[in-house]
Motif scaffolding. Structure first.
Motif, PDB file in Angstrom:
ATOM      1  N   SER B 253      16.891 -10.582  23.171  1.00  0.00           N
ATOM      2  CA  SER B 253      17.987 -10.221  22.255  1.00  0.00           C
ATOM      3  C   SER B 253      18.568  -8.868  22.632  1.00  0.00           C
ATOM      4  O   SER B 253      18.780  -8.010  21.781  1.00  0.00           O
ATOM      5  N   TRP B 254      18.759  -8.644  23.894  1.00  0.00           N
ATOM      6  CA  TRP B 254      19.318  -7.375  24.380  1.00  0.00           C
ATOM      7  C   TRP B 254      20.834  -7.422  24.181  1.00  0.00           C
ATOM      8  O   TRP B 254      21.494  -8.342  24.655  1.00  0.00           O
ATOM      9  N   PRO B 255      21.404  -6.425  23.474  1.00  0.00           N
ATOM     10  CA  PRO B 255      22.820  -6.541  23.076  1.00  0.00           C
ATOM     11  C   PRO B 255      23.808  -6.240  24.192  1.00  0.00           C
ATOM     12  O   PRO B 255      24.615  -5.329  24.074  1.00  0.00           O
ATOM     13  N   GLY B 256      23.763  -7.013  25.261  1.00  0.00           N
ATOM     14  CA  GLY B 256      24.693  -6.791  26.373  1.00  0.00           C
ATOM     15  C   GLY B 256      25.692  -7.920  26.497  1.00  0.00           C
ATOM     16  O   GLY B 256      25.813  -8.776  25.618  1.00  0.00           O
ATOM     17  N   ILE B 257      26.397  -7.928  27.636  1.00  0.00           N
ATOM     18  CA  ILE B 257      27.437  -8.933  27.872  1.00  0.00           C
ATOM     19  C   ILE B 257      26.855 -10.344  27.988  1.00  0.00           C
ATOM     20  O   ILE B 257      27.459 -11.315  27.568  1.00  0.00           O
ATOM     21  N   GLY B 258      25.657 -10.420  28.591  1.00  0.00           N
ATOM     22  CA  GLY B 258      25.035 -11.727  28.788  1.00  0.00           C
ATOM     23  C   GLY B 258      24.811 -12.430  27.461  1.00  0.00           C
ATOM     24  O   GLY B 258      25.138 -13.609  27.292  1.00  0.00           O
ATOM     25  N   GLN B 259      24.252 -11.689  26.526  1.00  0.00           N
ATOM     26  CA  GLN B 259      24.000 -12.270  25.205  1.00  0.00           C
ATOM     27  C   GLN B 259      25.338 -12.639  24.546  1.00  0.00           C
ATOM     28  O   GLN B 259      25.461 -13.678  23.903  1.00  0.00           O
ATOM     29  N   LEU B 260      26.330 -11.767  24.748  1.00  0.00           N
ATOM     30  CA  LEU B 260      27.661 -12.004  24.179  1.00  0.00           C
ATOM     31  C   LEU B 260      28.233 -13.332  24.677  1.00  0.00           C
ATOM     32  O   LEU B 260      28.770 -14.125  23.898  1.00  0.00           O
ATOM     33  N   VAL B 261      28.070 -13.602  25.967  1.00  0.00           N
ATOM     34  CA  VAL B 261      28.680 -14.803  26.528  1.00  0.00           C
ATOM     35  C   VAL B 261      27.948 -16.059  26.035  1.00  0.00           C
ATOM     36  O   VAL B 261      28.572 -17.075  25.717  1.00  0.00           O
ATOM     37  N   VAL B 262      26.606 -15.961  25.898  1.00  0.00           N
ATOM     38  CA  VAL B 262      25.865 -17.123  25.391  1.00  0.00           C
ATOM     39  C   VAL B 262      26.253 -17.410  23.939  1.00  0.00           C
ATOM     40  O   VAL B 262      26.480 -18.556  23.551  1.00  0.00           O
ATOM     41  N   GLN B 263      26.352 -16.355  23.145  1.00  0.00           N
ATOM     42  CA  GLN B 263      26.780 -16.555  21.751  1.00  0.00           C
ATOM     43  C   GLN B 263      28.194 -17.115  21.698  1.00  0.00           C
ATOM     44  O   GLN B 263      28.507 -17.966  20.871  1.00  0.00           O
ATOM     45  N   ALA B 264      29.037 -16.624  22.613  1.00  0.00           N
ATOM     46  CA  ALA B 264      30.420 -17.101  22.639  1.00  0.00           C
ATOM     47  C   ALA B 264      30.461 -18.606  22.915  1.00  0.00           C
ATOM     48  O   ALA B 264      31.263 -19.325  22.327  1.00  0.00           O
ATOM     49  N   VAL B 265      29.579 -19.071  23.809  1.00  0.00           N
ATOM     50  CA  VAL B 265      29.547 -20.501  24.102  1.00  0.00           C
ATOM     51  C   VAL B 265      29.080 -21.269  22.878  1.00  0.00           C
ATOM     52  O   VAL B 265      29.656 -22.298  22.507  1.00  0.00           O
ATOM     53  N   GLN B 266      28.028 -20.765  22.230  1.00  0.00           N
ATOM     54  CA  GLN B 266      27.519 -21.468  21.057  1.00  0.00           C
ATOM     55  C   GLN B 266      28.566 -21.539  19.947  1.00  0.00           C
ATOM     56  O   GLN B 266      28.639 -22.498  19.209  1.00  0.00           O
ATOM     57  N   LYS B 267      29.416 -20.500  19.851  1.00  0.00           N
ATOM     58  CA  LYS B 267      30.426 -20.473  18.799  1.00  0.00           C
ATOM     59  C   LYS B 267      31.750 -21.039  19.297  1.00  0.00           C
ATOM     60  O   LYS B 267      32.740 -21.004  18.576  1.00  0.00           O
ATOM     61  N   ARG B 268      31.792 -21.519  20.531  1.00  0.00           N
ATOM     62  CA  ARG B 268      33.015 -22.016  21.149  1.00  0.00           C
ATOM     63  C   ARG B 268      34.159 -21.015  21.053  1.00  0.00           C
ATOM     64  O   ARG B 268      35.297 -21.365  20.781  1.00  0.00           O
ATOM     65  N   ASP B 269      33.809 -19.741  21.302  1.00  0.00           N
ATOM     66  CA  ASP B 269      34.785 -18.665  21.220  1.00  0.00           C
ATOM     67  C   ASP B 269      35.443 -18.542  22.591  1.00  0.00           C
ATOM     68  O   ASP B 269      35.045 -17.738  23.429  1.00  0.00           O
ATOM     69  N   PHE B 270      36.475 -19.357  22.837  1.00  0.00           N
ATOM     70  CA  PHE B 270      36.970 -19.483  24.198  1.00  0.00           C
ATOM     71  C   PHE B 270      37.606 -18.247  24.807  1.00  0.00           C
ATOM     72  O   PHE B 270      37.358 -17.934  25.963  1.00  0.00           O
ATOM     73  N   PRO B 271      38.438 -17.517  24.030  1.00  0.00           N
ATOM     74  CA  PRO B 271      39.014 -16.301  24.633  1.00  0.00           C
ATOM     75  C   PRO B 271      37.918 -15.353  25.127  1.00  0.00           C
ATOM     76  O   PRO B 271      38.041 -14.739  26.192  1.00  0.00           O
TER      77      PRO B 271
END
Lengths: 273, 307
Positions: B253-271
């Motif tokens: 759960s390291w708050p970096g870009i990698g975690q951001l992109v995985v969460q973005a995929v799970q939330k279908r946050d395309f932009p």
């Protein structure tokens, strides 16, 4: 080729056992991998089920599902996905590598630049984008693995073909005026095969690791499907109380990868050296 | 010199352009991008409005042009989930990823060079066998599982480190070790092979004849010659590490870009997905360019255009 002795072959035993376990996994599995035993949750490995008294060989998870059975089902799927992906990416890589290496010039520059460009997007990100655009599922995961895998095969095949082009027998074939197709089919491909097969065996373990990462991240096959990566993901919440849920699938991945790599090395000694 | 650097620069720009094109094509292959950009419960009216807003009713080449221009202007749009500009989200997370990656590559370089050097000097000794087996084993484990093992041993059992989060400086150790597991194996292997090769060279034989010991030779001169291939590997591995960061950050759960992109995929946050992928690729292309430039200064053969 090396002389085949039983001392050499005994090293293939683990590989054979794993292949048999994975192919016949669902037949061997003592339980339905999804059936929950609410009175027997978080059983340690080798404990007994509360109701039936049956042995839980590798324990149970937080819902009382049998880990041994889940490992067998999950293993079958990962191996299946990896092998199909290697077949697809291997075929693409073989074709592109052979054509690039043989024709060189523009074709070579084109395909190799394509490979370079693809490698400039980290594979896992490319996978994430493709899965997020096209959705998860077995077919899409196989497609993603194949797309990320062809470049390394193409490069290996290409350099072998370039070596071959320098050899006397290919050059004489060219001088005799044989067509490209005939030379490639009868003289180049048979000589590329050994290198190619060894490379593809190693690719299988790479694919197993990669697809495990995808399912760990939850961007692989759908979440309800049993995968080793997914099992580790679920087990991570129980590290404090039940270490085995995440550890067992992790160790299984490592054992399978080590076995396949050793098999690859064995094959390489047999075929290439 | 200028010619070589210029050529590499043009190549990098072309690669970047290709990455942008691939992302553009992928998004359009999936159907209407507006649908991807909007939440799942968006109405038809929303889609039409966004279509007009994004210029999706324009011809394709014009859309492509607008897309390139807006990215060059740093305009990546707004995150669907966080409701703020994608660029500011990424900027917030970037330092965490960079510090993790830098520490990890330092660990990997130091460990890889030490292990590789020991292996090469005492080739076929038990030290060499231990280091080679360690490298083999580490490559067989999925890296996220190495992270989980580290958590289990050092955080759960021994309680030396926290299991997740970014309580500095203690919290960075386990994720950095995990991420270092990616490049440490190839660095060790390359260092070993390359140093063995250098040690077999004639000038080394001459030095041995003069009475220098292997250790002397390695540390006084040859290590530098052996470093060039290692440098290339380090450059290549930086790319793998970017991918590795995606997985490692999720494990811890390291708050970096990698975690951001995985969460973005799970939330279908395309932009957000689109922007992170582009930014990470830019980093990767830049790193490769930098490694090439460095190589240029270190290897006279490249400088003279012989390779």
């Amino acid at each position: 080729m090396k002389h085949i002795t039983w001392q050499n072959e005994i090293r293939l035993l683990p590989f054979a056992i794993i292949i048999i376990l994975i192919i016949f996994g669902p037949l061997i599995a003592p339980f339905d991998p999804n059936s929950q035993h609410m009175k027997s949750t978080l059983l340690t490995p080798l404990a007994h089920y509360a109701n039936s008294g049956k042995l839980a060989i590798l324990g149970t998870d937080e819902l009382g599902r049998d880990i041994f059975s889940r490992i067998l089902y999950g293993g079958q799927l990962s191996l299946l996905i990896s092998i199909v992906a290697v077949l697809v990416s291997g075929t693409i890589g073989l074709i592109i590598g052979t054509i690039s290496g043989y024709l060189q010039r523009f074709t070579d520059t084109f395909f190799m630049s394509l490979g370079d460009i693809q490698l400039s997007i980290p594979s896992i990100l490319l996978a994430i984008v493709i899965i997020s655009v096209f959705g998860s599922g077995i077919v899409n995961v196989i497609a993603v693995l194949s797309i990320t895998g062809w470049v390394s095969t193409a490069r290996v095949v290409r350099s072998r073909v370039i070596q071959l082009k320098e050899t006397d027998f290919i050059q004489s074939a060219e001088l005799m005026g044989l067509g490209h197709g005939i030379i490639i089919w009868h003289h180049v491909l048979p000589n590329v095969m050994n290198t190619f097969i060894t490379q593809e065996i190693l690719q299988i373990s790479r694919m197993i690791l990669f697809s495990a990462s995808l399912s760990y991240l939850g961007v692989g096959v759908s979440l309800s499907t049993i995968t080793w990566g997914g099992m580790i993901n679920e087990g991570q919440n129980y590290l404090q109380s039940a270490w085995w849920i995440a550890t067992i699938p992790g160790v299984c991945i490592a054992v399978v990868v080590v076995t396949i790599n050793l098999f690859g090395e064995w094959l390489q000694n047999l075929l290439v050296a | 010199m200028v010619h070589y650097l210029l050529k590499r620069l043009i190549q990098s720009v072309l690669t970047l352009l290709s990455v942008l094109t691939i992302v553009f094509i992928l998004v359009r292959l999936a159907g209407n991008p507006a649908q991807l950009m909007l939440p799942v419960d968006a109405t038809r009216h929303d889609v039409i409005a966004l279509n007009a807003n994004l210029g999706l009713n324009h011809p394709l080449w014009m859309q492509y042009w607008d897309y390139l221009v807006s990215i060059l202007q740093g305009n990546f749009g707004e995150s669907l989930y966080y409701k703020q500009s994608v660029i500011s989200l990424i900027a917030e997370r970037l330092p965490a990823t960079l510090s993790l990656a830098i520490l990890a590559i330092i660990i990997a370089i130091v460990a890889g060079i030490i292990m590789g050097t020991i292996s090469a000097i005492w080739k076929d000794s038990w030290l060499d066998h231990i280091s080679t087996s360690f490298v083999f084993l580490i490559q067989s484990f999925p890296t996220f599982f190495i992270g989980i093992l580290l958590i289990m041993i050092f955080a759960v059992k021994l309680r030396w480190f926290p299991t997740f989060g970014n309580d500095m400086p203690k919290a960075i150790i386990l994720p950095a070790l995990t991420l270092a597991a990616y490049p440490v194996a190839p660095i060790t292997q390359t260092m070993r092979t390359s140093l063995i090769e250098v040690l077999d060279g004639k000038f080394v034989l001459a030095k041995q004849a003069m009475g220098f010991t292997d250790v002397d030779i390695v540390f006084n001169r040859e290590i530098k010659n052996a470093m060039l291939p290692v440098l290339t590997i380090i450059g290549l591995e930086l790319g793998t590490m970017i991918g590795g960061a995606v997985v490692t950050e999720t494990v811890f759960s390291w708050p970096g870009i990698g975690q951001l992109v995985v969460q973005a995929v799970q939330k279908r946050d395309f932009p957000l997905i689109q922007a992170t992928v582009i930014i990470i690729s830019v980093f990767y292309i830049f790193i490769n360019f930098a490694v090439d430039v460095l190589y240029f200064y270190l290897d006279p053969r490249v400088r003279k255009g012989k390779i």
